[in-house]
Design a protein around this motif. Structure first.
Motif, PDB file in Angstrom:
ATOM      1  N   MET A 113      -1.065  -8.964  -4.918  1.00 22.64           N
ATOM      2  CA  MET A 113      -1.296  -8.816  -3.480  1.00 22.64           C
ATOM      3  C   MET A 113      -0.072  -8.192  -2.799  1.00 22.64           C
ATOM      4  SD  MET A 113      -2.517 -11.692  -0.723  1.00 22.64           S
ATOM      5  CE  MET A 113      -2.773 -11.253   1.002  1.00 22.64           C
ATOM      6  N   PHE A 114       1.129  -8.546  -3.291  1.00 23.86           N
ATOM      7  CA  PHE A 114       2.330  -7.961  -2.704  1.00 23.86           C
ATOM      8  C   PHE A 114       2.352  -6.453  -2.886  1.00 23.86           C
ATOM      9  CE2 PHE A 114       6.730  -6.486  -3.096  1.00 23.86           C
ATOM     10  CZ  PHE A 114       7.209  -6.859  -1.847  1.00 23.86           C
ATOM     11  N   ALA A 115       1.860  -5.974  -4.065  1.00 25.28           N
ATOM     12  CA  ALA A 115       1.824  -4.532  -4.318  1.00 25.28           C
ATOM     13  C   ALA A 115       0.914  -3.840  -3.307  1.00 25.28           C
ATOM     14  CB  ALA A 115       1.345  -4.258  -5.739  1.00 25.28           C
ATOM     15  N   LEU A 116      -0.261  -4.448  -3.025  1.00 25.11           N
ATOM     16  CA  LEU A 116      -1.178  -3.855  -2.059  1.00 25.11           C
ATOM     17  C   LEU A 116      -0.573  -3.878  -0.665  1.00 25.11           C
ATOM     18  CD1 LEU A 116      -3.979  -2.633  -1.567  1.00 25.11           C
ATOM     19  CD2 LEU A 116      -4.818  -4.931  -1.120  1.00 25.11           C
ATOM     20  N   PHE A 117       0.116  -4.979  -0.338  1.00 26.02           N
ATOM     21  CA  PHE A 117       0.784  -5.052   0.969  1.00 26.02           C
ATOM     22  C   PHE A 117       1.800  -3.926   1.108  1.00 26.02           C
ATOM     23  CE2 PHE A 117       4.356  -6.461   3.588  1.00 26.02           C
ATOM     24  CZ  PHE A 117       3.693  -6.758   4.770  1.00 26.02           C
ATOM     25  N   SER A 118       2.550  -3.661   0.043  1.00 28.57           N
ATOM     26  CA  SER A 118       3.548  -2.591   0.073  1.00 28.57           C
ATOM     27  C   SER A 118       2.882  -1.236   0.244  1.00 28.57           C
ATOM     28  CB  SER A 118       4.373  -2.611  -1.223  1.00 28.57           C
ATOM     29  OG  SER A 118       5.068  -3.827  -1.353  1.00 28.57           O
ATOM     30  N   GLN A 119       1.725  -1.050  -0.430  1.00 35.07           N
ATOM     31  CA  GLN A 119       0.998   0.214  -0.302  1.00 35.07           C
ATOM     32  C   GLN A 119       0.512   0.408   1.131  1.00 35.07           C
ATOM     33  OE1 GLN A 119      -2.054  -0.331  -3.209  1.00 35.07           O
ATOM     34  NE2 GLN A 119      -0.663  -0.144  -4.944  1.00 35.07           N
ATOM     35  N   THR A 120      -0.054  -0.659   1.701  1.00 32.35           N
ATOM     36  CA  THR A 120      -0.552  -0.575   3.071  1.00 32.35           C
ATOM     37  C   THR A 120       0.591  -0.288   4.034  1.00 32.35           C
ATOM     38  OG1 THR A 120      -2.218  -2.232   2.491  1.00 32.35           O
ATOM     39  CG2 THR A 120      -1.924  -1.759   4.825  1.00 32.35           C
ATOM     40  N   LEU A 121       1.701  -0.996   3.853  1.00 29.33           N
ATOM     41  CA  LEU A 121       2.854  -0.792   4.729  1.00 29.33           C
ATOM     42  C   LEU A 121       3.412   0.618   4.577  1.00 29.33           C
ATOM     43  CD1 LEU A 121       4.684  -2.225   6.762  1.00 29.33           C
ATOM     44  CD2 LEU A 121       6.172  -2.859   4.849  1.00 29.33           C
ATOM     45  N   GLY A 122       3.387   1.127   3.352  1.00 32.91           N
ATOM     46  CA  GLY A 122       3.877   2.475   3.121  1.00 32.91           C
ATOM     47  C   GLY A 122       3.051   3.530   3.833  1.00 32.91           C
ATOM     48  N   THR A 162      -3.292  -0.618  14.138  1.00 31.82           N
ATOM     49  CA  THR A 162      -2.394  -0.204  13.055  1.00 31.82           C
ATOM     50  C   THR A 162      -1.477  -1.357  12.649  1.00 31.82           C
ATOM     51  OG1 THR A 162      -2.443   2.069  13.911  1.00 31.82           O
ATOM     52  CG2 THR A 162      -0.711   1.529  12.353  1.00 31.82           C
ATOM     53  N   LEU A 163      -1.028  -2.141  13.637  1.00 27.35           N
ATOM     54  CA  LEU A 163      -0.242  -3.338  13.324  1.00 27.35           C
ATOM     55  C   LEU A 163      -1.066  -4.343  12.514  1.00 27.35           C
ATOM     56  CD1 LEU A 163       1.715  -4.134  16.626  1.00 27.35           C
ATOM     57  CD2 LEU A 163       2.709  -3.815  14.353  1.00 27.35           C
ATOM     58  N   LEU A 164      -2.291  -4.562  12.946  1.00 24.34           N
ATOM     59  CA  LEU A 164      -3.146  -5.548  12.276  1.00 24.34           C
ATOM     60  C   LEU A 164      -3.516  -5.129  10.861  1.00 24.34           C
ATOM     61  CD1 LEU A 164      -5.620  -6.542  15.156  1.00 24.34           C
ATOM     62  CD2 LEU A 164      -3.848  -7.980  14.136  1.00 24.34           C
ATOM     63  N   ALA A 165      -3.576  -3.818  10.613  1.00 24.54           N
ATOM     64  CA  ALA A 165      -4.076  -3.323   9.323  1.00 24.54           C
ATOM     65  C   ALA A 165      -3.272  -3.855   8.143  1.00 24.54           C
ATOM     66  CB  ALA A 165      -4.067  -1.797   9.315  1.00 24.54           C
ATOM     67  N   ALA A 166      -1.957  -3.962   8.306  1.00 26.56           N
ATOM     68  CA  ALA A 166      -1.122  -4.430   7.201  1.00 26.56           C
ATOM     69  C   ALA A 166      -1.465  -5.853   6.798  1.00 26.56           C
ATOM     70  CB  ALA A 166       0.355  -4.330   7.586  1.00 26.56           C
ATOM     71  N   VAL A 167      -2.039  -6.628   7.720  1.00 25.48           N
ATOM     72  CA  VAL A 167      -2.397  -8.023   7.431  1.00 25.48           C
ATOM     73  C   VAL A 167      -3.862  -8.136   7.008  1.00 25.48           C
ATOM     74  CG1 VAL A 167      -2.564 -10.353   8.390  1.00 25.48           C
ATOM     75  CG2 VAL A 167      -0.653  -8.864   9.043  1.00 25.48           C
ATOM     76  N   THR A 168      -4.770  -7.615   7.837  1.00 24.58           N
ATOM     77  CA  THR A 168      -6.203  -7.824   7.588  1.00 24.58           C
ATOM     78  C   THR A 168      -6.680  -7.124   6.323  1.00 24.58           C
ATOM     79  OG1 THR A 168      -6.736  -5.951   9.042  1.00 24.58           O
ATOM     80  CG2 THR A 168      -6.696  -8.139  10.039  1.00 24.58           C
ATOM     81  N   THR A 169      -6.145  -5.935   6.033  1.00 28.69           N
ATOM     82  CA  THR A 169      -6.571  -5.217   4.829  1.00 28.69           C
ATOM     83  C   THR A 169      -6.190  -5.990   3.575  1.00 28.69           C
ATOM     84  OG1 THR A 169      -6.306  -3.096   5.967  1.00 28.69           O
ATOM     85  CG2 THR A 169      -6.416  -3.035   3.568  1.00 28.69           C
ATOM     86  N   ASN A 170      -4.982  -6.524   3.543  1.00 25.90           N
ATOM     87  CA  ASN A 170      -4.538  -7.277   2.369  1.00 25.90           C
ATOM     88  C   ASN A 170      -5.322  -8.574   2.201  1.00 25.90           C
ATOM     89  OD1 ASN A 170      -1.988  -5.967   1.101  1.00 25.90           O
ATOM     90  ND2 ASN A 170      -1.692  -5.743   3.299  1.00 25.90           N
ATOM     91  N   ILE A 171      -5.581  -9.264   3.306  1.00 23.82           N
ATOM     92  CA  ILE A 171      -6.371 -10.502   3.225  1.00 23.82           C
ATOM     93  C   ILE A 171      -7.772 -10.192   2.717  1.00 23.82           C
ATOM     94  CG2 ILE A 171      -7.446 -12.319   4.597  1.00 23.82           C
ATOM     95  CD1 ILE A 171      -4.958 -12.315   6.367  1.00 23.82           C
ATOM     96  N   GLY A 172      -8.375  -9.124   3.227  1.00 21.16           N
ATOM     97  CA  GLY A 172      -9.721  -8.765   2.804  1.00 21.16           C
ATOM     98  C   GLY A 172      -9.793  -8.434   1.330  1.00 21.16           C
ATOM     99  N   ILE A 173      -8.855  -7.629   0.823  1.00 16.41           N
ATOM    100  CA  ILE A 173      -8.850  -7.278  -0.594  1.00 16.41           C
ATOM    101  C   ILE A 173      -8.633  -8.517  -1.455  1.00 16.41           C
ATOM    102  CG2 ILE A 173      -7.516  -6.081  -2.377  1.00 16.41           C
ATOM    103  CD1 ILE A 173      -9.385  -4.260  -0.886  1.00 16.41           C
ATOM    104  N   PHE A 174      -7.722  -9.401  -1.023  1.00 15.69           N
ATOM    105  CA  PHE A 174      -7.459 -10.636  -1.774  1.00 15.69           C
ATOM    106  C   PHE A 174      -8.730 -11.475  -1.888  1.00 15.69           C
ATOM    107  CE2 PHE A 174      -6.419 -15.166  -1.719  1.00 15.69           C
ATOM    108  CZ  PHE A 174      -5.673 -15.263  -2.883  1.00 15.69           C
ATOM    109  N   ILE A 175      -9.456 -11.635  -0.786  1.00 17.72           N
ATOM    110  CA  ILE A 175     -10.680 -12.443  -0.795  1.00 17.72           C
ATOM    111  C   ILE A 175     -11.749 -11.802  -1.678  1.00 17.72           C
ATOM    112  CG2 ILE A 175     -12.600 -13.264   0.631  1.00 17.72           C
ATOM    113  CD1 ILE A 175     -10.579 -13.648   2.901  1.00 17.72           C
ATOM    114  N   LEU A 176     -11.919 -10.492  -1.569  1.00 22.46           N
ATOM    115  CA  LEU A 176     -12.930  -9.801  -2.366  1.00 22.46           C
ATOM    116  C   LEU A 176     -12.622  -9.894  -3.859  1.00 22.46           C
ATOM    117  CD1 LEU A 176     -13.533  -6.628  -0.179  1.00 22.46           C
ATOM    118  CD2 LEU A 176     -15.101  -8.542  -0.488  1.00 22.46           C
TER     119      LEU A 176
END
Length: 313
Positions: A1-10, A293-307
């Motif tokens: 999940m940290f890797a995806l968070f880094s990708q989203t933040l990037g 755009t601020l929310l995306a770094a959080v909601t996208t990672n949570i969504g992928i983690f749940i899926l």
């Protein structure tokens, strides 16, 4: 999940960098309202249509053309648009409803969605996301043109006028012109493609600098409730409903993952450009772009983690 968070933040960090650059340039006096108006017009009528044309031209239609997925995305986007429109009737005054609705359903799929799809699924994500981007562009710009014209103080809203507004939208023209070139694999000279790419690459920096240049704390406070409401609808409720609907329709794996990433993308910077072009509340539009755009770094990672935890993707 940290890797995806880094990708989203990037992906989202450069967006914020350009937004803050716009704020700084306006404070320094290097840009002013006249520049912002001119640059927004250039983006809307020139650089962004060129970017969309090249995106369609370069998409691999043969590798990832899936009618069921395209059909579901189109229907889900229309449903999300109607939900946002209905919700706006209770959430904001009439003059701001078009901007509110556009901000609540229109995602930045051509940049954030496609980049995340490619990062997660490689070449398949790039092909699938690229083809899906064609449907995104047509659907989003058509619906945005309708709702913005409907609430514009100057535009006429009879069917013929709406049709002319849609067909005369430079973004839609860019897509429609590109489709036959992509379908029949019409080649263009290399020098022309390179020049077009130079021109198109100005789109996001100019659009984001213009948004940053118009942002003010007073304006954000004034429209904060509406901007936050549209942002939560865009980043939480609509992706939840649309992704669940996709699962119920039988989508799994990469297809469901790409759909989620597209539904969960932050609001497109083009919403600001279009709002400004029709004389809408562009400060509200800019606020929605910033918050989502601020929310995306959080909601996208949570969504992928749940899926992934559910085993759906």
């Amino acid at each position: 999940m940290f890797a995806l968070f880094s990708q989203t933040l990037g992906i989202t960090a450069p967006v914020f960098a350009m937004l803050f650059l716009g704020v700084l340039l306006r404070r320094l006096g290097w840009i002013d309202i006249a520049f912002i108006d001119t640059a927004s017009t250039l983006v809307f009528k020139g650089t962004m249509p060129t970017m969309l044309f090249l995106a369609i031209l370069q998409a691999d239609l043969d590798a990832a053309l899936q009618p069921a997925l395209l059909g579901y995305f189109t229907l889900a986007s229309i449903a999300g648009f109607l939900i946002a429109w209905a919700w706006s009737l209770w959430r904001c005054p009439r003059p701001d409803r078009g901007v509110y609705v556009q901000g609540a359903f229109r995602g930045n799929n051509g940049i954030v969605g496609l980049a995340l799809a490619t990062s997660m699924y490689g070449d398949y994500g790039l092909s699938l996301g690229g083809v899906l981007a064609g449907a995104v562009i047509l659907v989003y710009n058509t619906l945005a043109s309708v709702v913005l014209a409907f609430y514009s103080p100057t535009a006429r809203t009879d069917p013929w006028s709406l049709a002319k507004s849609i067909l005369g939208n430079p973004l839609i023209i860019g897509v429609l012109v590109a489709i036959p070139f992509a379908y029949w694999h019409v080649g263009l000279p290399a020098w022309l493609l390179t020049s077009g790419d130079y021109f198109a690459q100005m789109t996001m920096p100019l659009a984001l600098i213009c948004i940053g240049g118009t942002i003010s704390l007073a304006a954000l406070r004034e429209s904060g409730g509406m901007a936050l409401g549209a942002s939560l609808l865009k980043m939480v409720w609509l992706p939840l409903l649309e992704t669940l609907g996709a699962w119920l329709c039988g989508f799994r794996g990469a297809e469901l993952g790409v759909l989620f990433l597209y539904f969960a993308s932050p609001t497109a910077a083009a919403s600001f450009v279009m709002a400004k072009a029709v004389g809408g509340n562009h400060q509200l539009a800019g606020g929605i772009v910033v918050i989502t755009t601020l929310l995306a770094a959080v909601t996208t990672n949570i969504g992928i983690f749940i899926l992934q935890w559910l085993g759906w993707i």
